[in-house]
Design a protein around this motif. Structure first.
Motif, PDB file in Angstrom:
ATOM      1  N   LEU A  99     108.435 135.728 171.367  1.00  0.00           N
ATOM      2  CA  LEU A  99     107.722 135.891 172.670  1.00  0.00           C
ATOM      3  C   LEU A  99     108.782 134.971 173.752  1.00  0.00           C
ATOM      4  N   LYS A 100     108.894 135.454 174.896  1.00  0.00           N
ATOM      5  CA  LYS A 100     109.663 134.471 175.706  1.00  0.00           C
ATOM      6  C   LYS A 100     108.686 133.984 176.941  1.00  0.00           C
ATOM      7  N   GLY A 101     109.041 132.876 177.302  1.00  0.00           N
ATOM      8  CA  GLY A 101     108.333 132.078 178.345  1.00  0.00           C
ATOM      9  C   GLY A 101     107.848 130.670 177.999  1.00  0.00           C
ATOM     10  N   ASP A 102     107.445 130.079 179.181  1.00  0.00           N
ATOM     11  CA  ASP A 102     106.930 128.880 179.069  1.00  0.00           C
ATOM     12  C   ASP A 102     105.534 128.702 178.286  1.00  0.00           C
ATOM     13  N   ARG A 103     105.291 127.462 177.888  1.00  0.00           N
ATOM     14  CA  ARG A 103     104.053 127.040 177.290  1.00  0.00           C
ATOM     15  C   ARG A 103     102.727 127.411 178.149  1.00  0.00           C
ATOM     16  N   ALA A 104     102.826 127.060 179.342  1.00  0.00           N
ATOM     17  CA  ALA A 104     101.758 127.379 180.353  1.00  0.00           C
ATOM     18  C   ALA A 104     101.239 128.698 180.489  1.00  0.00           C
ATOM     19  N   ARG A 105     102.420 129.823 180.638  1.00  0.00           N
ATOM     20  CA  ARG A 105     101.931 131.096 180.647  1.00  0.00           C
ATOM     21  C   ARG A 105     101.648 131.694 179.531  1.00  0.00           C
ATOM     22  N   MET A 106     102.063 131.001 178.366  1.00  0.00           N
ATOM     23  CA  MET A 106     101.800 131.503 176.947  1.00  0.00           C
ATOM     24  C   MET A 106     100.298 131.272 176.449  1.00  0.00           C
ATOM     25  N   LYS A 107      99.733 130.258 177.384  1.00  0.00           N
ATOM     26  CA  LYS A 107      98.492 129.734 176.662  1.00  0.00           C
ATOM     27  C   LYS A 107      97.369 130.879 176.282  1.00  0.00           C
ATOM     28  N   PRO A 108      97.307 131.848 177.198  1.00  0.00           N
ATOM     29  CA  PRO A 108      95.993 133.115 176.939  1.00  0.00           C
ATOM     30  C   PRO A 108      96.615 133.772 175.454  1.00  0.00           C
ATOM     31  N   VAL A 109      98.144 133.634 175.196  1.00  0.00           N
ATOM     32  CA  VAL A 109      98.493 134.293 174.170  1.00  0.00           C
ATOM     33  C   VAL A 109      98.059 133.671 172.763  1.00  0.00           C
ATOM     34  N   LEU A 110      98.381 132.179 172.952  1.00  0.00           N
ATOM     35  CA  LEU A 110      98.106 131.325 171.797  1.00  0.00           C
ATOM     36  C   LEU A 110      96.816 131.139 171.712  1.00  0.00           C
ATOM     37  N   ASP A 111      95.991 131.333 172.785  1.00  0.00           N
ATOM     38  CA  ASP A 111      94.519 131.039 172.766  1.00  0.00           C
ATOM     39  C   ASP A 111      93.810 132.123 171.807  1.00  0.00           C
ATOM     40  N   TRP A 112      94.445 133.210 172.197  1.00  0.00           N
ATOM     41  CA  TRP A 112      93.852 134.927 171.499  1.00  0.00           C
ATOM     42  C   TRP A 112      94.289 134.523 169.937  1.00  0.00           C
ATOM     43  N   LEU A 113      95.702 134.172 169.677  1.00  0.00           N
ATOM     44  CA  LEU A 113      96.047 134.101 168.263  1.00  0.00           C
ATOM     45  C   LEU A 113      95.133 133.070 167.667  1.00  0.00           C
ATOM     46  N   ARG A 114      94.966 132.011 168.343  1.00  0.00           N
ATOM     47  CA  ARG A 114      94.017 130.985 167.375  1.00  0.00           C
ATOM     48  C   ARG A 114      92.740 131.489 167.025  1.00  0.00           C
ATOM     49  N   LYS A 115      92.092 132.167 168.041  1.00  0.00           N
ATOM     50  CA  LYS A 115      90.710 132.919 167.864  1.00  0.00           C
ATOM     51  C   LYS A 115      90.910 133.914 166.704  1.00  0.00           C
ATOM     52  N   VAL A 116      91.858 134.736 166.734  1.00  0.00           N
ATOM     53  CA  VAL A 116      91.981 135.669 165.743  1.00  0.00           C
ATOM     54  C   VAL A 116      91.999 134.942 164.342  1.00  0.00           C
ATOM     55  N   HIS A 117      93.111 134.034 164.373  1.00  0.00           N
ATOM     56  CA  HIS A 117      93.463 133.266 162.935  1.00  0.00           C
ATOM     57  C   HIS A 117      92.219 132.612 162.532  1.00  0.00           C
ATOM     58  N   ALA A 118      91.483 131.895 163.501  1.00  0.00           N
ATOM     59  CA  ALA A 118      89.933 131.271 163.002  1.00  0.00           C
ATOM     60  C   ALA A 118      89.272 132.361 162.502  1.00  0.00           C
ATOM     61  N   GLY A 119      89.321 133.748 162.939  1.00  0.00           N
ATOM     62  CA  GLY A 119      88.292 134.609 162.287  1.00  0.00           C
ATOM     63  C   GLY A 119      88.915 135.032 160.807  1.00  0.00           C
ATOM     64  N   GLY A 120      89.853 134.713 160.435  1.00  0.00           N
ATOM     65  CA  GLY A 120      90.129 135.191 158.987  1.00  0.00           C
ATOM     66  C   GLY A 120      91.269 136.279 159.048  1.00  0.00           C
ATOM     67  N   HIS A 121      91.849 136.541 160.092  1.00  0.00           N
ATOM     68  CA  HIS A 121      92.757 137.889 160.129  1.00  0.00           C
ATOM     69  C   HIS A 121      94.019 137.325 159.879  1.00  0.00           C
ATOM     70  N   ARG A 122      94.896 138.517 159.317  1.00  0.00           N
ATOM     71  CA  ARG A 122      96.444 138.133 158.985  1.00  0.00           C
ATOM     72  C   ARG A 122      97.113 138.005 160.041  1.00  0.00           C
TER      73      ARG A 122
END
Length: 105
Positions: A82-105
């Motif tokens: 993924l391309k982009g700066d951390r600030a604009r990637m925050k929603p993507v990173l937040d979603w990935l953390r949420k999914v990972h915390a839910g036990g998904h691969r």
């Protein structure tokens, strides 16, 4: 979009500032061609998402809408480059953390 609850769901993440086309579309094609997966492109917004090389693709769903489409979350998450700066990637990173915390691969 129709989701077959008998099939695992694979989600390919699209970034708001660009996604590597070679990392995103081939896995989509391979998984879709098997007929054994629900395969979705997901992004932060419903509009066109830029891919490398000047191609845009319209995602099937947003991360927010995905929860209503797939009960319990995706079975597989594919994160291409993924391309982009951390600030604009925050929603993507937040979603990935949420999914990972839910036990998904």
């Amino acid at each position: 979009m129709t989701i077959d609850p008998a099939k695992p769901t694979a989600v390919i993440v699209l970034g708001p500032q660009g996604t590597n086309i070679a990392d995103s579309l081939p896995p989509f094609e391979v998984l879709a061609a098997t007929g054994r997966f629900n395969v979705l492109l997901a992004a932060t917004t419903p509009g066109p998402a830029p891919l490398a090389g000047g191609v845009d693709v319209v995602p099937h769903t947003t991360f927010e809408q995905l929860a209503t489409l797939v009960t319990g979350g995706p079975d597989v998450v594919i994160v291409p480059q993924l391309k982009g700066d951390r600030a604009r990637m925050k929603p993507v990173l937040d979603w990935l953390r949420k999914v990972h915390a839910g036990g998904h691969r």
